[in-house]
Design an enzyme around this catalytic site. Structure first.
Site, mmCIF file in Angstrom:
data_model
loop_
_atom_site.group_PDB
_atom_site.id
_atom_site.type_symbol
_atom_site.label_atom_id
_atom_site.label_comp_id
_atom_site.label_asym_id
_atom_site.label_seq_id
_atom_site.Cartn_x
_atom_site.Cartn_y
_atom_site.Cartn_z
ATOM 1 N N SER A 159 1.031 -1.210 0.304
ATOM 2 C CA SER A 159 -0.456 0.065 0.217
ATOM 3 C C SER A 159 0.868 1.395 -0.016
ATOM 4 O O SER A 159 1.760 1.611 -1.072
ATOM 5 C CB SER A 159 -0.790 0.119 1.389
ATOM 6 O OG SER A 159 -1.994 0.933 0.918
ATOM 7 N N ASP A 302 -8.515 -4.861 -5.629
ATOM 8 C CA ASP A 302 -8.456 -4.380 -5.000
ATOM 9 C C ASP A 302 -8.907 -2.570 -5.901
ATOM 10 O O ASP A 302 -9.117 -2.220 -6.744
ATOM 11 C CB ASP A 302 -6.490 -4.153 -4.832
ATOM 12 C CG ASP A 302 -5.929 -2.548 -3.799
ATOM 13 O OD1 ASP A 302 -7.150 -1.361 -4.228
ATOM 14 O OD2 ASP A 302 -4.818 -2.892 -4.263
ATOM 15 N N HIS A 340 -8.251 -4.682 -1.233
ATOM 16 C CA HIS A 340 -6.836 -3.626 -1.371
ATOM 17 C C HIS A 340 -5.614 -4.666 -0.369
ATOM 18 O O HIS A 340 -5.186 -4.974 -0.259
ATOM 19 C CB HIS A 340 -7.434 -2.888 -0.809
ATOM 20 C CG HIS A 340 -6.187 -1.702 -0.703
ATOM 21 N ND1 HIS A 340 -4.599 -1.085 -1.815
ATOM 22 C CD2 HIS A 340 -5.508 -1.343 0.437
ATOM 23 C CE1 HIS A 340 -3.862 -0.452 -1.438
ATOM 24 N NE2 HIS A 340 -4.557 -0.299 0.543
#
Ligand SMILES: *[C@@H]1O[C@H](CO)[C@@H](O)[C@H](O)[C@H]1NC(C)=O
Ligand SMILES: *[C@@H]1O[C@H](CO)[C@@H](O)[C@H](O)[C@H]1NC(C)=O
Ligand SMILES: *[C@@H]1O[C@H](CO)[C@@H](O)[C@H](O)[C@H]1NC(C)=O
Length: 369
Positions: A159, A302, A340
């Site tokens: 991330s 995601d 995600h």
């Protein structure tokens, strides 16, 4: 940290025997940088960077090392990696980043974990506005000035940490043999990704209870709104449907989260979500990367970095043209992926990591995984 930790806990309930904790107890440390100058020109007299390490540093005669830098996500910390889904797939004996072979470094970025941040520094909203470039520079100084690591075997991150892997590559092109950015895109934050981030920032700033950062109690409404947006974007409709298939099940989940809102700090969140403002890897910057291999991994479900944008393929394709052994991988949606947050489930991408390490290993050895 209940919001993400409840989510991670539910995932870890399924850990297999091989994923049980068999990695060593981490060593904690602090590095204080005097008069750290941010890109904004602001200076912090004492910037503390907290970190955890596993294993021992080895420096080879040619200057290469066994150091692996692992970078966490927005509002996370180094602690987010020490769970069965991540550490239990990578760090145990015989696994791909076995801590007997590798020196694992997990810093808390500026404004995160136990590093200096608005809430614990006493500075609140007068804490310097930090950007990814500042965070990357502080991490680089931790490596080179404090840990004596001039070169790394691998930089990887998830991330925000994935975006930092890209900025590490552009700011310090020769630092690492291999780069592995996970759950991110090498482009400025725009479109839907900017939509909810900008909302988080403006929700907090427009809340009278935020009081320009000088509140005595957390501004629950805007802080809760911010956490709700993150909680939604972080996961996937399929995951939530499978875990909470009835109205009442989801209501219980939300009711369980609500009392934890005030455990977060509005200034810390505001700063953390604003830190991507100047993130904008250019083709020219990316073209300077000198790593021997780069594998970028995203997940098909995601919602923050959806594959239909085509950004990863386009950028990685152009890096490939420049001769950098670059590869883009999109893990298909399955009952194992969770949107995600899939980045924490190392089993989804550990094979790619193994291939990357084999490809970028010391010359003359068949594999160093
Ligand atoms: C940091 O800045 C302060 C104030 O400008 C100065 O007094 C101090 O000597 C500096 N410290 C270091 C280690 O450079
Ligand atoms: C900070 O360090 C303490 C003690 O090691 C730990 O319990 C806590 O979880 C850390 N906080 C964060 C946000 O990582
Ligand atoms: C966000 O960061 C940018 C770049 O440093 C800065 O110009 C802007 O004022 C910041 N916004 C907030 C709300 O802090």
């Amino acid at each position: 940290m209940k919001f993400q930790s409840i989510f991670l806990l539910a995932l870890s309930a399924t850990a297999t025997l091989a994923q049980q904790k068999n990695w060593p107890t981490p060593t904690h440390g602090d590095f204080t940088i005097s008069n750290f100058t941010f890109d904004s020109g602001q200076v912090l007299n004492n910037l503390k960077i907290h970190y955890q390490t596993l294993g021992k540093l080895q420096v080879h005669p040619d200057g290469t090392t066994n150091a692996v830098l692992i970078l966490h996500g927005t509002t996370g910390s180094s602690g987010q990696f020490l769970n069965p889904d991540f550490a239990g797939v990578l760090f145990n004996p015989g696994q791909v980043l076995d801590t007997k072979k590798y020196f694992i470094i997990m810093p808390d970025g500026i404004g995160h974990g136990n590093s200096s941040k608005p809430s614990t520094s006493g500075l609140r909203a007068s804490f310097p506005g930090y950007q990814y470039s500042d965070m990357t520079r502080a991490t680089y100084r931790l490596l080179t000035e404090h840990l004596r690591v001039k070169h790394t075997r691998l930089v990887m991150g998830v991330s925000m940490g994935g975006m930092h892997t890209w900025t590490m590559g552009t700011q310090y092109p020769s630092l690492s043999d291999a780069l592995m950015p996970i759950a991110c895109l090498p482009t400025q934050i725009s479109g839907q990704n900017r939509l909810w981030r900008k909302f988080i920032i403006e929700l907090i700033r427009s809340d009278p209870a935020w009081n320009s950062g000088d509140y005595t109690a957390q501004p629950i409404a805007s802080l809760g709104g911010a956490l709700f947006l993150v909680q939604t974007m972080f996961s996937s409709p399929l995951y939530y449907q499978s875990q909470y298939p009835t109205r009442d099940a989801m209501d219980r989940y939300v009711d369980q989260l609500l009392p934890h809102i005030a455990e977060y700090d509005a200034n810390d969140l505001l700063y953390a979500w604003n830190a991507s403002h100047t993130y904008d890897p250019t083709e020219e910057g990316l073209g300077k990367i000198k790593a021997r291999g780069l594998t970028a991994v995203n997940t098909a479900d995601d919602m923050i970095n959806p594959p239909e944008l085509g950004v990863l393929e386009r950028v990685v394709g152009s890096l490939e043209l420049r001769g950098l052994g670059a590869k883009a991988v999109v893990v298909p949606e399955s009952s194992e992926t969770v949107g995600h947050g899939s980045y924490i489930k190392a089993k989804l991408w550990v094979d790619e990591l193994q291939l990357l390490l084999a490809k970028t290993g010391p010359k003359g050895s068949s594999s160093c995984s």
